[in-house]
Motif scaffolding. Structure first.
Motif, PDB file in Angstrom:
ATOM      1  N   THR A  87     -26.149  14.051 -19.483  1.00  0.00           N
ATOM      2  CA  THR A  87     -25.715  13.603 -18.152  1.00  0.00           C
ATOM      3  C   THR A  87     -26.339  12.256 -17.803  1.00  0.00           C
ATOM      4  N   ALA A  88     -27.630  12.085 -18.096  1.00  0.00           N
ATOM      5  CA  ALA A  88     -28.314  10.828 -17.780  1.00  0.00           C
ATOM      6  C   ALA A  88     -27.727   9.662 -18.563  1.00  0.00           C
ATOM      7  N   ILE A  89     -27.494   9.869 -19.843  1.00  0.00           N
ATOM      8  CA  ILE A  89     -26.940   8.796 -20.680  1.00  0.00           C
ATOM      9  C   ILE A  89     -25.538   8.422 -20.212  1.00  0.00           C
ATOM     10  N   GLU A  90     -24.726   9.397 -19.881  1.00  0.00           N
ATOM     11  CA  GLU A  90     -23.374   9.115 -19.404  1.00  0.00           C
ATOM     12  C   GLU A  90     -23.401   8.363 -18.078  1.00  0.00           C
ATOM     13  N   ALA A  91     -24.393   8.681 -17.223  1.00  0.00           N
ATOM     14  CA  ALA A  91     -24.509   7.973 -15.937  1.00  0.00           C
ATOM     15  C   ALA A  91     -24.835   6.500 -16.159  1.00  0.00           C
ATOM     16  N   VAL A  92     -25.743   6.204 -17.076  1.00  0.00           N
ATOM     17  CA  VAL A  92     -26.087   4.815 -17.381  1.00  0.00           C
ATOM     18  C   VAL A  92     -24.875   4.094 -17.970  1.00  0.00           C
ATOM     19  N   GLY A  93     -24.184   4.775 -18.873  1.00  0.00           N
ATOM     20  CA  GLY A  93     -22.982   4.176 -19.461  1.00  0.00           C
ATOM     21  C   GLY A  93     -21.917   3.890 -18.425  1.00  0.00           C
ATOM     22  N   ALA A  94     -21.763   4.800 -17.461  1.00  0.00           N
ATOM     23  CA  ALA A  94     -20.768   4.603 -16.406  1.00  0.00           C
ATOM     24  C   ALA A  94     -21.126   3.381 -15.553  1.00  0.00           C
ATOM     25  N   TYR A  95     -22.433   3.201 -15.274  1.00  0.00           N
ATOM     26  CA  TYR A  95     -22.848   2.032 -14.490  1.00  0.00           C
ATOM     27  C   TYR A  95     -22.556   0.732 -15.250  1.00  0.00           C
ATOM     28  N   VAL A  96     -22.857   0.718 -16.536  1.00  0.00           N
ATOM     29  CA  VAL A  96     -22.595  -0.477 -17.343  1.00  0.00           C
ATOM     30  C   VAL A  96     -21.111  -0.824 -17.308  1.00  0.00           C
ATOM     31  N   LEU A  97     -20.262   0.184 -17.407  1.00  0.00           N
ATOM     32  CA  LEU A  97     -18.821  -0.063 -17.395  1.00  0.00           C
ATOM     33  C   LEU A  97     -18.338  -0.531 -16.032  1.00  0.00           C
ATOM     34  N   GLU A  98     -18.859   0.069 -14.962  1.00  0.00           N
ATOM     35  CA  GLU A  98     -18.442  -0.351 -13.623  1.00  0.00           C
ATOM     36  C   GLU A  98     -18.875  -1.788 -13.349  1.00  0.00           C
ATOM     37  N   ARG A  99     -20.077  -2.147 -13.786  1.00  0.00           N
ATOM     38  CA  ARG A  99     -20.565  -3.515 -13.604  1.00  0.00           C
ATOM     39  C   ARG A  99     -19.683  -4.499 -14.390  1.00  0.00           C
ATOM     40  N   THR A 100     -19.344  -4.114 -15.586  1.00  0.00           N
ATOM     41  CA  THR A 100     -18.483  -4.972 -16.402  1.00  0.00           C
ATOM     42  C   THR A 100     -17.093  -5.081 -15.791  1.00  0.00           C
ATOM     43  N   ALA A 101     -16.613  -3.984 -15.229  1.00  0.00           N
ATOM     44  CA  ALA A 101     -15.287  -3.996 -14.604  1.00  0.00           C
ATOM     45  C   ALA A 101     -15.234  -4.999 -13.459  1.00  0.00           C
ATOM     46  N   GLU A 102     -16.303  -5.046 -12.656  1.00  0.00           N
ATOM     47  CA  GLU A 102     -16.348  -6.023 -11.565  1.00  0.00           C
ATOM     48  C   GLU A 102     -16.355  -7.454 -12.119  1.00  0.00           C
ATOM     49  N   SER A 103     -17.015  -7.651 -13.252  1.00  0.00           N
ATOM     50  CA  SER A 103     -17.031  -8.975 -13.879  1.00  0.00           C
ATOM     51  C   SER A 103     -15.651  -9.360 -14.377  1.00  0.00           C
ATOM     52  N   VAL A 104     -14.903  -8.393 -14.888  1.00  0.00           N
ATOM     53  CA  VAL A 104     -13.527  -8.651 -15.344  1.00  0.00           C
ATOM     54  C   VAL A 104     -12.665  -9.105 -14.171  1.00  0.00           C
ATOM     55  N   VAL A 105     -12.779  -8.411 -13.048  1.00  0.00           N
ATOM     56  CA  VAL A 105     -11.996  -8.769 -11.865  1.00  0.00           C
ATOM     57  C   VAL A 105     -12.376 -10.164 -11.373  1.00  0.00           C
ATOM     58  N   LEU A 106     -13.682 -10.460 -11.343  1.00  0.00           N
ATOM     59  CA  LEU A 106     -14.138 -11.775 -10.908  1.00  0.00           C
ATOM     60  C   LEU A 106     -13.579 -12.874 -11.812  1.00  0.00           C
ATOM     61  N   ALA A 107     -13.645 -12.670 -13.119  1.00  0.00           N
ATOM     62  CA  ALA A 107     -13.130 -13.673 -14.057  1.00  0.00           C
ATOM     63  C   ALA A 107     -11.635 -13.870 -13.884  1.00  0.00           C
ATOM     64  N   ALA A 108     -10.897 -12.761 -13.695  1.00  0.00           N
ATOM     65  CA  ALA A 108      -9.446 -12.860 -13.519  1.00  0.00           C
ATOM     66  C   ALA A 108      -9.110 -13.606 -12.235  1.00  0.00           C
ATOM     67  N   ARG A 109      -9.856 -13.333 -11.165  1.00  0.00           N
ATOM     68  CA  ARG A 109      -9.592 -14.019  -9.895  1.00  0.00           C
ATOM     69  C   ARG A 109      -9.914 -15.503  -9.996  1.00  0.00           C
ATOM     70  N   ARG A 110     -11.028 -15.834 -10.653  1.00  0.00           N
ATOM     71  CA  ARG A 110     -11.370 -17.243 -10.827  1.00  0.00           C
ATOM     72  C   ARG A 110     -10.284 -17.973 -11.613  1.00  0.00           C
ATOM     73  N   SER A 111      -9.828 -17.346 -12.684  1.00  0.00           N
ATOM     74  CA  SER A 111      -8.798 -17.964 -13.509  1.00  0.00           C
ATOM     75  C   SER A 111      -7.510 -18.162 -12.723  1.00  0.00           C
ATOM     76  N   LEU A 112      -7.126 -17.140 -11.962  1.00  0.00           N
ATOM     77  CA  LEU A 112      -5.874 -17.210 -11.217  1.00  0.00           C
ATOM     78  C   LEU A 112      -5.961 -18.210 -10.076  1.00  0.00           C
ATOM     79  N   ILE A 113      -7.088 -18.234  -9.378  1.00  0.00           N
ATOM     80  CA  ILE A 113      -7.266 -19.198  -8.285  1.00  0.00           C
ATOM     81  C   ILE A 113      -7.217 -20.622  -8.843  1.00  0.00           C
ATOM     82  N   GLY A 114      -7.948 -20.833  -9.949  1.00  0.00           N
ATOM     83  CA  GLY A 114      -7.922 -22.148 -10.573  1.00  0.00           C
ATOM     84  C   GLY A 114      -6.544 -22.562 -11.026  1.00  0.00           C
ATOM     85  N   ARG A 115      -5.735 -21.596 -11.410  1.00  0.00           N
ATOM     86  CA  ARG A 115      -4.367 -21.898 -11.847  1.00  0.00           C
ATOM     87  C   ARG A 115      -3.465 -22.202 -10.655  1.00  0.00           C
TER      88      ARG A 115
END
Length: 606
Positions: A87-115
């Motif tokens: 359970t602990a390992i899965e919780a850490v993994g879930a946080y890493v993925l959620e943090r990365t997901a926010e980074s994906v959205v930020l990168a996509a928004r930056r790219s789209l705004i710049g376009r």
């Protein structure tokens, strides 16, 4: 590649738009920069899955020891540790993925705004601003899961499913066949649901874009809506769009629920089938009770990897619908982006700029009538040139072609004897100050608006321009002076004040060429006279082109270009045109009558 070819890139109707890539390839493009973080999250999730797969084996050993009345404390501790650690390992993994997901959205928004901020003007005019905003806000949000969690869910779920099936097969192949038979039957119906989720999600996102478009229309004309008593009607229009988004969202949610519930149904039916078949095999002595218990635990554990696979497939359909709209926006034609800021007033040469049109033809796009039909004229530098003529003659379009908001269909537009298509676009526009017809003022402070085109201007330059545009008295009476917030689209300023802000903004740019499109339309007589003096003053240092309907603005011009139906009808001074061109004489007489009716001064006439 020539300079013209470089700066014509993505500019005209003949431009070929690249085909849309497959959804998986477009999604991979967003995922690729974050693949290491996703891999880390996936590894942690895989470790958590492995601890889960080991739990039924520990449970089997526990049941067997209980049956043999052997000590079971150690195996119970091991089982507990597996649960907690997993359970602990899965919780850490879930946080890493959620943090990365926010980074994906930020990168996509930056790219789209710049376009989108570099879209060509015709491209922007073909699309609704509200829909484009929806792509930046709503559609990019849907990338969160599909580019991170869904990938990990697919990999971890797939490996977990295979590992669980292998363990179940080692325990009893017969019960495994019973389980797979049920899963395959229900899985077929699940596969049929996936396209429905994609279609419903696409329609839902389109409806959200339509709702944003209608809201943007209402807020953009808020006073008009209130003055017209149209609040209820406009609320109903926006509500209709919101209801459409709700309906399509419900459809998507319905099919996602069907997909999700199919997992539970498959496992439950499998449990009943395995319980019946397994009970018979225990009774016949083919397997032990401990084996049946472990097999049933694996069967319930199968819910998690199968659920992850279903989740990944569902998120892929949702993400594919969103990424299709994002990719559509990113394939829109854009202008070449400047490599860096260009000093204001530096267009490669110094001094006022000359302008010439050589047999220019233009229409906004294929299938529409031509706006210009062989327009030709020359504007030497410096001085003031006024463009007059009936509405629809193509006067404002002249300015749009000089700024390269649009490209000519034929002929050439020359600045300093050089085709504007051969100019680096950033340097061309750095040479030009442009005051639009509706004199837009942006939300923010007065200072921010004035410095918008010349952020490096000094305080002294700012004060000089304020005095030139007769804005110094306005600034003095504002509560926070230059730092006063002017409201949405300058709602805290009068129409004449907004025009003077636009003029000051253009002058602060220190242009070589100043374009004034109906710059006096909302000024009172005193400020109009002041603007005439200002134009006469700056015209000694730069070339000024004016589109005007007021005769008082025209009479002092060094030259006047009379346009009619997309053609240059005549050129000359005010006196020459009154004597030699009937249309100009009629326009001048009409202006005289209008001035007289308002109690104006007859000295402004011809």
């Amino acid at each position: 590649m020539t300079t013209r070819e470089i700066h014509r890139a993505g500019r005209g109707p003949s431009e070929s738009v690249p085909p849309a890539p497959p959804a998986w390839r477009a999604l991979y493009r967003h995922f690729r920069p974050h693949r290491r973080a996703v891999a880390l999250g996936g590894l942690l999730a895989l470790i958590g899955t492995a601890t889960g797969i080991a739990q039924p084996l520990a449970a089997k050993e526990l049941v067997e020891r209980l049956g043999r009345e052997e000590p079971f404390t150690a195996i119970l501790v091991t089982l507990t540790a597996l649960v907690v650690i997993g359970t602990a390992i899965e919780a850490v993994g879930a946080y890493v993925l959620e943090r990365t997901a926010e980074s994906v959205v930020l990168a996509a928004r930056r790219s789209l705004i710049g376009r989108l901020l570099w879209l060509r003007v015709p491209e922007m005019e073909r699309n609704q601003p509200g829909d484009l905003m929806s792509r930046i806000t709503s559609d990019t949000t849907l990338l969160r899961a599909v580019t991170t969690t869904s990938i990990v869910s697919a990999v971890v779920g797939g490996l977990g499913f295979l590992a669980t099936i292998v363990m179940m097969g080692l325990m009893d192949p017969v019960l495994l066949c019973v389980t797979l038979g049920v899963i395959v039957v229900i899985g077929a119906s699940f596969a049929a649901v996936m396209p429905k989720i994609s279609r419903a999600t696409t329609r839902s996102q389109e409806a959200v874009g339509e709702m944003s478009t209608r809201l943007e229309r209402v807020f953009g004309a808020f006073r008009t809506v209130k003055a017209s008593g149209a609040e209820a009607r406009e609320a109903a229009v926006v509500d209709e769009a919101a209801v459409q988004a709700w309906r399509h969202g419900l459809t998507s949610a319905k099919w996602q629920s069907v997909a999700g519930s199919s997992v539970g149904l498959a496992i439950q039916v499998s449990f009943l089938a395995v319980l019946g078949a397994g009970g018979a095999r225990v009774a016949s002595g083919a397997i032990s009770v401990a084996t049946l218990v472990a097999f049933l635990l694996y069967l319930f554990y199968l819910i998690e990897p199968v659920g992850k696979l279903v989740e990944a497939a569902t998120q892929y359909q949702v993400g594919a619908a969103a990424v299709a709209r994002i990719e559509e926006a990113e394939r829109m034609a854009t202008e070449p982006q400047a490599p860096g800021p260009v000093p204001q007033g530096s267009g490669g040469d110094s001094g006022p700029a000359s302008v010439a049109f050589e047999d220019v033809t233009f229409r906004y796009r294929e299938g529409l009538p031509y706006v210009h039909h062989g327009v030709s004229f020359e504007v030497p530098s410096p001085g003031t040139t006024a463009f007059v003529g009936p509405s629809g003659a193509g006067k404002t379009t002249v300015f749009g072609l000089i700024e390269r908001f649009h490209e000519v269909s034929g002929g050439r537009v020359l600045v300093d004897g050089r085709d504007v298509r051969d100019w680096p676009l950033d340097r061309l526009r750095a040479s030009i100050g442009y005051v639009e017809q509706d004199a837009p003022v942006l939300a923010g402070t007065l200072r921010e608006n004035l410095l918008f085109a010349a952020p490096e201007a000094t305080e002294q330059q700012l004060r000089e321009v304020l005095a030139q545009a007769r804005l110094d008295t306005v600034v003095d009476r504002l509560p926070q002076g230059l730092d006063t917030v002017v409201g949405h689209r300058g709602s805290q300023l009068s129409g004449g004040e907004r025009q003077r802000v636009a003029i000051a903004r253009a002058l602060l740019r220190r242009p070589r060429l100043l374009l004034l499109d109906e710059a006096t339309s909302q000024l009172d007589a005193v400020n109009e006279l002041a603007l005439r003096d200002l134009v006469a003053e700056v015209a000694r240092e730069m070339t000024v082109l004016v589109v005007a309907h007021r005769l008082s603005t025209v009479t002092l011009a060094d030259r006047i270009v009379v346009m009619e139906a997309g053609r240059v009808r005549a050129m000359g001074t005010h006196a020459e045109l009154v004597a030699g061109d009937p249309l100009y004489g009629e326009l001048a007489a009409t202006q005289l009558l209008a001035t007289a009716d308002r109690g104006g001064s007859p000295q402004e006439g011809p």
